[in-house]
Design a protein around this motif. Structure first.
Motif: not given
Length: 267
Positions: A158-162, A164-187
């Motif tokens: 993501a950092e590389g893309l951010h 590389e693509l700035a000059g093409h008007n393409i934005k890049v972001q990451t979302i970094n969730p904490g350990a929320y209770f969705t069942g994913f971590n438990e599984t």
């Protein structure tokens, strides 16, 4: 401003809830799910909420026909949310399972991203890429190292893309969730018990289960997912904001402290 948003991994958890929320906020959403049995239930949920602007499609990132079909969609935002988790001690986890975790979490999202980037650049289109990373993209908790490694890789991509693509008007972001209770971590915490054999492996099953239970029962291991979903709905369609988005604030502070201690940690 309304956006056309493709979400991978919208069959459950954060992806499903955020897909519905984004559509309720007026965006045109293509919510993709991994397996066919997830399609109709999500369509029915959208229908019950009167969301004619939410379209549900099957997209298994390991299925080349699904991926080729997805690349025909006209979108403004690609949200790479789909992922799997492999837990257990890194020094004993079978390599084929580690490769699969990287395939699903890193290589296939990157391939889909590259395909859309090529289209957008040819079209001269303003667009955006969002990756669902994790708090584990910024540190490696014990017994979650394989999953953390895939998310660390996503952070670097993501950092590389951010840049590389700035000059093409393409934005890049990451979302970094904490350990929320969705069942994913438990599984994910169950995954090593399908291969861990005490006649072959050093790790004891009871010890590993105790460590997982302790981690998942901590205050940072069982948070209400509604907070994260609400932030995702804000972040994904936005034209402005931070490159990295750690939620909640307490986890961001913990990660910053953890990264500082990495510079002075002794072996």
């Amino acid at each position: 401003m309304s956006k056309k948003i493709l979400i991978t991994g919208a069959g459950s958890g954060f992806g499903e809830a955020a897909a519905l929320g984004l559509a309720q906020n007026g965006h045109d959403v293509i919510a993709t799910v991994q397996i066919s049995p997830q399609v109709t239930p999500l369509r029915e949920k959208a229908k019950s909420l009167g969301l004619s602007n939410l379209r549900v499609e099957k997209l298994d990132l390991l299925d080349p026909y699904d991926v080729a079909h997805a690349q025909t969609f006209d979108i403004d935002v690609l949200w790479n949310n789909a992922g799997i988790g492999e837990a257990g001690p890194v020094f004993e986890t079978p390599l084929d399972l580690i490769r699969l975790n990287f395939e699903v979490n890193v290589f296939r999202p990157l391939g889909l991203t590259q395909a859309f980037v090529r289209q957008w650049i040819k079209q001269g289109k303003r667009a955006k890429i969002v990756f669902t990373s994790s708090m584990s993209g910024l540190f490696s908790p014990v017994n979650w190292g394989v999953y953390a490694a895939t998310k660390h890789a996503l952070e670097a991509i993501a950092e590389g893309l951010h840049q590389e693509l700035a000059g093409h008007n393409i934005k890049v972001q990451t979302i970094n969730p904490g350990a929320y209770f969705t069942g994913f971590n438990e599984t994910m915490a169950d995954t090593p018990f399908r291969w861990l054999d005490e006649e072959k492996n050093i790790t004891r099953r009871a010890d590993l289960r105790e460590q997982f239970d302790a981690a998942l029962s901590s205050p940072f291991g069982h948070m209400d997912a509604k907070e994260m979903v609400a932030r995702m709905i804000e972040i994904v369609p936005s034209d402005t904001g931070h490159f990295r988005n750690v939620v909640p604030a307490a986890v961001e502070e913990m990660l910053q402290a953890e990264q500082l201690t990495a510079w002075i940690r002794q072996i």
